[in-house]
Design a protein around this motif. Structure first.
Motif, PDB file in Angstrom:
ATOM      1  N   ILE A  74     -76.978   3.422 -22.075  1.00 27.44           N
ATOM      2  CA  ILE A  74     -76.229   2.489 -22.534  1.00 27.44           C
ATOM      3  C   ILE A  74     -76.478   1.221 -22.041  1.00 27.44           C
ATOM      4  O   ILE A  74     -76.536   0.058 -22.745  1.00 27.44           O
ATOM      5  CB  ILE A  74     -74.505   2.522 -21.736  1.00 27.44           C
ATOM      6  CG1 ILE A  74     -74.060   3.985 -22.342  1.00 27.44           C
ATOM      7  CG2 ILE A  74     -73.573   1.296 -22.191  1.00 27.44           C
ATOM      8  CD1 ILE A  74     -72.783   4.584 -21.774  1.00 27.44           C
ATOM      9  N   GLU A  75     -77.009   0.970 -20.766  1.00 29.77           N
ATOM     10  CA  GLU A  75     -77.464  -0.344 -20.400  1.00 29.77           C
ATOM     11  C   GLU A  75     -78.691  -0.864 -21.302  1.00 29.77           C
ATOM     12  O   GLU A  75     -78.747  -1.957 -21.547  1.00 29.77           O
ATOM     13  CB  GLU A  75     -78.053  -0.384 -18.849  1.00 29.77           C
ATOM     14  CG  GLU A  75     -78.552  -1.720 -18.245  1.00 29.77           C
ATOM     15  CD  GLU A  75     -79.156  -1.390 -16.804  1.00 29.77           C
ATOM     16  OE1 GLU A  75     -79.790  -1.944 -16.165  1.00 29.77           O
ATOM     17  OE2 GLU A  75     -78.652  -0.259 -15.977  1.00 29.77           O
ATOM     18  N   GLN A  78     -77.531  -1.950 -24.682  1.00 28.48           N
ATOM     19  CA  GLN A  78     -76.830  -3.055 -24.871  1.00 28.48           C
ATOM     20  C   GLN A  78     -77.863  -4.232 -24.971  1.00 28.48           C
ATOM     21  O   GLN A  78     -77.607  -5.336 -25.646  1.00 28.48           O
ATOM     22  CB  GLN A  78     -75.890  -3.030 -23.560  1.00 28.48           C
ATOM     23  CG  GLN A  78     -74.749  -2.198 -23.813  1.00 28.48           C
ATOM     24  CD  GLN A  78     -73.695  -2.314 -22.483  1.00 28.48           C
ATOM     25  OE1 GLN A  78     -74.153  -2.336 -21.386  1.00 28.48           O
ATOM     26  NE2 GLN A  78     -72.536  -1.872 -22.698  1.00 28.48           N
ATOM     27  N   LYS A  80     -81.119  -3.820 -25.855  1.00 35.59           N
ATOM     28  CA  LYS A  80     -81.911  -3.667 -27.017  1.00 35.59           C
ATOM     29  C   LYS A  80     -83.195  -4.466 -26.964  1.00 35.59           C
ATOM     30  O   LYS A  80     -83.771  -4.951 -27.970  1.00 35.59           O
ATOM     31  CB  LYS A  80     -81.151  -4.056 -28.404  1.00 35.59           C
ATOM     32  CG  LYS A  80     -80.067  -3.216 -28.650  1.00 35.59           C
ATOM     33  CD  LYS A  80     -79.359  -3.638 -29.793  1.00 35.59           C
ATOM     34  CE  LYS A  80     -77.933  -2.750 -30.259  1.00 35.59           C
ATOM     35  NZ  LYS A  80     -77.436  -3.067 -31.416  1.00 35.59           N
ATOM     36  N   MET A  94     -75.756   5.465 -28.364  1.00 40.65           N
ATOM     37  CA  MET A  94     -75.019   4.737 -27.625  1.00 40.65           C
ATOM     38  C   MET A  94     -73.716   5.445 -27.539  1.00 40.65           C
ATOM     39  O   MET A  94     -72.849   5.717 -26.529  1.00 40.65           O
ATOM     40  CB  MET A  94     -74.769   3.325 -28.275  1.00 40.65           C
ATOM     41  CG  MET A  94     -73.671   2.637 -27.444  1.00 40.65           C
ATOM     42  SD  MET A  94     -74.190   1.983 -25.831  1.00 40.65           S
ATOM     43  CE  MET A  94     -74.931   0.091 -26.331  1.00 40.65           C
ATOM     44  N   TYR A  98     -71.647   7.177 -24.222  1.00 39.79           N
ATOM     45  CA  TYR A  98     -70.267   6.698 -23.794  1.00 39.79           C
ATOM     46  C   TYR A  98     -69.462   8.212 -23.866  1.00 39.79           C
ATOM     47  O   TYR A  98     -68.539   8.612 -23.069  1.00 39.79           O
ATOM     48  CB  TYR A  98     -69.627   5.929 -24.737  1.00 39.79           C
ATOM     49  CG  TYR A  98     -69.837   4.583 -24.380  1.00 39.79           C
ATOM     50  CD1 TYR A  98     -69.702   3.946 -23.250  1.00 39.79           C
ATOM     51  CD2 TYR A  98     -70.431   3.632 -25.473  1.00 39.79           C
ATOM     52  CE1 TYR A  98     -70.058   2.664 -23.245  1.00 39.79           C
ATOM     53  CE2 TYR A  98     -70.498   2.448 -25.245  1.00 39.79           C
ATOM     54  CZ  TYR A  98     -70.300   1.953 -23.923  1.00 39.79           C
ATOM     55  OH  TYR A  98     -70.880   0.584 -23.797  1.00 39.79           O
ATOM     56  N   GLU A 106     -64.582   3.420 -25.144  1.00 39.68           N
ATOM     57  CA  GLU A 106     -65.509   2.362 -25.324  1.00 39.68           C
ATOM     58  C   GLU A 106     -66.606   3.205 -26.684  1.00 39.68           C
ATOM     59  O   GLU A 106     -67.085   2.584 -27.393  1.00 39.68           O
ATOM     60  CB  GLU A 106     -66.385   2.686 -24.161  1.00 39.68           C
ATOM     61  CG  GLU A 106     -66.190   1.555 -22.987  1.00 39.68           C
ATOM     62  CD  GLU A 106     -65.064   2.593 -21.978  1.00 39.68           C
ATOM     63  OE1 GLU A 106     -64.769   3.626 -22.486  1.00 39.68           O
ATOM     64  OE2 GLU A 106     -64.846   1.886 -20.993  1.00 39.68           O
ATOM     65  N   TYR A 110     -67.187   1.160 -30.108  1.00 35.38           N
ATOM     66  CA  TYR A 110     -68.468   0.851 -30.593  1.00 35.38           C
ATOM     67  C   TYR A 110     -68.597   1.564 -31.906  1.00 35.38           C
ATOM     68  O   TYR A 110     -69.301   1.105 -32.857  1.00 35.38           O
ATOM     69  CB  TYR A 110     -69.434   1.535 -29.498  1.00 35.38           C
ATOM     70  CG  TYR A 110     -70.909   1.096 -29.734  1.00 35.38           C
ATOM     71  CD1 TYR A 110     -71.287  -0.065 -29.041  1.00 35.38           C
ATOM     72  CD2 TYR A 110     -71.617   1.630 -30.600  1.00 35.38           C
ATOM     73  CE1 TYR A 110     -72.667  -0.439 -29.501  1.00 35.38           C
ATOM     74  CE2 TYR A 110     -72.961   1.284 -30.819  1.00 35.38           C
ATOM     75  CZ  TYR A 110     -73.375   0.222 -30.320  1.00 35.38           C
ATOM     76  OH  TYR A 110     -74.569  -0.367 -30.676  1.00 35.38           O
TER      77      TYR A 110
END
Length: 271
Positions: A74-75, A78, A80, A94, A98, A106, A110
């Motif tokens: 995810i980090e 985000q 990219k 992603m 989640y 979340e 998204y």
């Protein structure tokens, strides 16, 4: 180690290990993934080929997902950075990450955002195709029908009113090319009415229950819209006065639309 600096070869091996890892027992699978992970890190650190590094970065993120490093996935997504090759699938990755972390809210947010962006891309590409001047009437009609069905299915007038305005405008222009004057006037009226509604009722513009997690109109956006009302009225007037509609300018219906717009413009200027 003989091929350790043959980066394309290492990248292919890493991809093969990832692809066949599901065939191994759990312990062997993790060992294979960790080895592929190390190769990708080595490529990113030491290879000068930017394209190859981007591919290795994308593969690294997929391996992180398979190893259960969902927070890291995810980090990375985000930010990219270096994920051009993963761009077609990173949204799904992603959402899966989640969900694996139990973050359903979340994931839903998204997913809704991703769907909205996809709808906007389809809408804009079809409008661009329409505005380019389709020479075959049947092809033009197909594009027009597609946008109408998409708009009705997702209530795009409430979600992307400005783009729907552009659709009505280019539909009117195209219909005149094929001498469909009555239909062109109908779409020109829709263009005007959508623009005026957009200007006068920003509070009506929102995502419907299908997009129940996205708040479209923030206080700042409403302020920006208020500041742009005069510009929007001017744009509507330029649209109606376009030479594309010369053949309509003696029509009473057209004159009434233009008078209505100019009256609204005077009202706004005297506020």
């Amino acid at each position: 180690r003989e091929y350790y600096n043959c980066y394309p070869f290492l990248l292919n091996l890493a991809g093969l290990l990832l692809g066949f890892s599901d065939l191994s027992e759990e312990e062997g699978k993790r060992d294979s993934l960790k080895e592929a992970y190390g190769w990708c890190e080595h490529i990113i650190k030491d290879c000068d080929d930017r394209d190859l590094c981007q591919n290795a970065s994308a593969l690294l993120t997929l391996i992180d997902y398979c190893l259960g490093h969902y927070e890291k996935v995810i980090e990375v997504l985000q930010v990219k950075e270096g994920l051009i090759r993963l761009s077609a699938s990173n949204d799904l990755l992603m959402i899966r990450s989640y969900l694996m972390l139990g973050k359903r809210r979340e994931a839903g947010l998204y997913a809704d955002t991703m769907l909205d962006q996809s709808l906007l891309n389809i809408l804009e590409s079809q409008i661009l195709l329409m505005s380019a001047g389709i020479k075959e009437e049947s092809a033009f009609q197909r594009v027009l029908d597609r946008i109408e069905k998409l708009s009705q299915s997702f209530d795009l007038k409430s979600i992307h009113p400005y783009e729907i305005m552009q659709f009505y405008y280019h539909a009117a222009v195209g219909l005149l090319i094929f001498n469909r004057k009555k239909e062109a006037l109908t779409y020109l009226k829709k263009y005007l009415e959508e623009g005026l509604f957009f200007m006068e009722h920003p509070e009506k513009l929102h995502f419907d229950s299908y997009f129940n997690r996205i708040a479209l109109w923030t206080e700042k956006e409403e302020q920006d819209l208020s500041l742009s009302k005069e510009a929007l009225l001017s744009e509507l007037e330029r649209g109606l006065l376009s030479s594309s509609f010369d053949s309509l300018k003696e029509e009473q219906f057209y004159k009434e639309m233009l008078n209505r717009l100019r009256h609204k413009k005077k009202e706004y200027q005297h506020k």
